[in-house]
Design a protein around this motif. Structure first.
Motif, short mmCIF file in Angstrom:
data_model
loop_
_atom_site.label_atom_id
_atom_site.label_comp_id
_atom_site.label_asym_id
_atom_site.label_seq_id
_atom_site.Cartn_x
_atom_site.Cartn_y
_atom_site.Cartn_z
N MET A 1 65.06 21.15 31.25
CA MET A 1 63.83 20.82 32.25
C MET A 1 64.70 19.93 33.41
N HIS A 2 63.59 20.55 34.72
CA HIS A 2 64.49 20.15 36.40
C HIS A 2 63.95 18.90 36.52
N VAL A 3 65.03 18.62 37.56
CA VAL A 3 64.58 17.24 37.95
C VAL A 3 64.93 16.46 39.43
N LYS A 4 63.81 15.96 39.94
CA LYS A 4 63.95 15.69 41.32
C LYS A 4 63.38 14.07 41.36
N PHE A 5 63.75 13.08 42.64
CA PHE A 5 63.45 11.92 42.30
C PHE A 5 62.73 11.54 43.70
N ALA A 6 61.87 10.13 43.38
CA ALA A 6 61.08 9.82 44.45
C ALA A 6 61.16 8.38 44.24
N ARG A 7 60.38 7.18 44.89
CA ARG A 7 60.26 6.88 45.25
C ARG A 7 59.03 5.96 46.21
N LEU A 8 57.82 5.58 45.38
CA LEU A 8 56.36 5.54 45.07
C LEU A 8 56.15 4.03 44.97
N GLY A 9 55.62 3.71 46.60
CA GLY A 9 54.08 2.46 46.64
C GLY A 9 54.52 2.11 48.12
N PRO A 10 54.30 1.28 48.68
CA PRO A 10 54.27 0.60 49.71
C PRO A 10 55.82 0.24 50.00
N ALA A 11 55.54 0.62 51.60
CA ALA A 11 57.06 0.51 52.23
C ALA A 11 57.82 -1.04 51.71
N GLY A 12 58.84 -0.88 51.57
CA GLY A 12 59.54 -2.02 51.09
C GLY A 12 59.30 -2.32 49.47
N HIS A 13 58.20 -1.92 49.12
CA HIS A 13 58.35 -2.56 47.67
C HIS A 13 58.06 -1.18 46.83
N GLU A 14 58.68 0.21 47.14
CA GLU A 14 58.77 1.63 45.86
C GLU A 14 59.12 1.07 44.86
N GLN A 15 58.84 1.84 43.91
CA GLN A 15 59.10 2.28 42.92
C GLN A 15 60.30 3.72 42.55
N PRO A 16 61.56 3.45 41.83
CA PRO A 16 62.01 4.64 41.39
C PRO A 16 61.51 5.77 40.77
N ASP B 1 58.84 6.49 35.07
CA ASP B 1 59.18 5.58 35.63
C ASP B 1 60.21 5.55 35.85
N LEU B 2 61.10 4.92 36.46
CA LEU B 2 62.53 4.93 36.10
C LEU B 2 63.40 3.21 35.90
N ARG B 3 62.57 2.52 36.35
CA ARG B 3 62.26 1.28 36.60
C ARG B 3 63.68 0.57 34.93
N PRO B 4 63.39 1.69 33.70
CA PRO B 4 64.46 1.25 32.45
C PRO B 4 64.97 1.31 32.99
N LEU B 5 65.67 2.15 33.82
CA LEU B 5 67.25 2.39 34.15
C LEU B 5 68.00 1.78 34.68
N THR B 6 66.83 2.36 36.30
CA THR B 6 67.25 1.03 37.75
C THR B 6 66.56 -0.17 38.17
N ALA B 7 66.63 -0.94 39.14
CA ALA B 7 65.32 -1.25 40.65
C ALA B 7 65.16 -0.23 41.35
N ASP B 8 65.76 0.88 41.62
CA ASP B 8 66.03 1.20 42.85
C ASP B 8 66.71 2.95 42.57
#
Length: 289
Positions: free
Chosen positions: A1-16, A31-38
């Motif tokens: 499985m290949h992975v890449k990371f992004a941050r989605l959502g309104p500017a200043g309130h993106e979720q990882p 959703d990466l929030r179980p692991l990290t806030a950003d």
């Protein structure tokens, strides 16, 4: 499985989020929030990429629907954005410069970082606003006085697509030049759409391309870099401390407006850039007031 990371959502309130691609090339967002806030330096320094893979294998990350969400820069506001100038021989030539024997280095404020599809302002007094497709290096561990390029390679967390938007009339006046003034304008460092881990991509020969209003401008490969990523990280570590989450933009190939072959960016222009494996950006430019 290949992975890449992004941050989605309104500017200043993106979720990882992490985007996982299976053997059939099917993508799924988690959703990466179980692991990290950003997706930031702390996450990268703490083995975040490896922990993400473990969580995906264990099935502990909840899936999300990403459709319709704004795409932000894939790494949270870096502590430093380090620029490298004249790092392709053909671009140095079209700029009227001799290819450098050591890296040309400048700094950009981290507040210039923006998302890959956000509206793009042309500075009010700008007459020569220019595009620069670039490979971006994301640092994953502290780099200071490294002893070798092997050590430098181990400090690279991954790579991003970058555009080093440059105001040439500010950058290159007179004998001294004012690189900082020409490289630090608002929203002049679009990053993304993704952060691709270093282990997922070979940065040695990636195709870079730029289009303006659908017409080709730049078309080159990272094989033509004068100083490759490991050499740059090693060199910079002799002069500054690189911290996790910092971004190095590695220079642009030939085909910019500075060459005299193309007009500079005008209001209403659409500039698209792409690097193989790192995604594509699309910017619709408007006149800032």
């Amino acid at each position: 499985m290949h992975v890449k990371f992004a941050r989605l959502g309104p500017a200043g309130h993106e979720q990882p989020v992490v985007i996982a691609t299976d053997a059939e090339d099917t993508e799924q967002y988690f959703d990466l929030r179980p692991l990290t806030a950003d997706v930031d330096g702390a996450f990268l320094a703490d083995g975040g990429i490896a922990r993400t893979q473990e969580a995906l294998d264990a099935g502990t990350l909840p899936p999300i629907q990403a459709e319709g969400l704004r795409v932000g820069a894939p790494v949270a506001r870096p502590g430093a954005v380090v620029g490298i100038g004249l790092n392709y021989a053909a671009h140095a030539a079209e700029s009227g410069a001799t290819p450098p024997e050591v890296p040309v280095v400048f700094l950009k404020p981290s507040n210039t970082v923006t998302g890959p599809f956000d509206a793009a302002p042309i500075p009010p007094s700008s007459k020569k606003y220019d595009w620069e497709v670039e490979l971006g290096i994301v640092i994953g561990r502290e780099a200071s006085y490294l002893s070798s390029t092997d050590e430098a390679t181990a400090c690279i967390a991954g790579y991003v697509l970058a555009n080093d938007l440059s105001e040439r009339e500010l950058q290159l006046p007179g004998a001294a030049g004012q690189w900082t003034k020409g490289k630090t304008l608002p929203q002049s460092t679009p990053l993304g759409p993704w952060l691709v881990p270093a282990g997922e991509i070979d940065a040695a020969a990636l195709r870079l391309r730029t289009w303006v209003n659908g017409e080709a401008r730049q078309d080159s490969t990272t094989a033509d870099l004068i100083f490759d990523p490991a050499t740059l990280v090693h060199h910079l570590s002799q002069h500054m401390v690189l911290e996790p989450g910092d971004v190095i933009i590695t220079g642009t190939p030939e085909g910019v407006a500075l060459s005299g072959r193309f007009p500079y960016i005008q209001p209403g222009d659409v500039v698209e850039i792409e690097i193989e494996g790192l995604g594509r950006q699309r910017k619709a430019f408007h006149q800032a007031t």
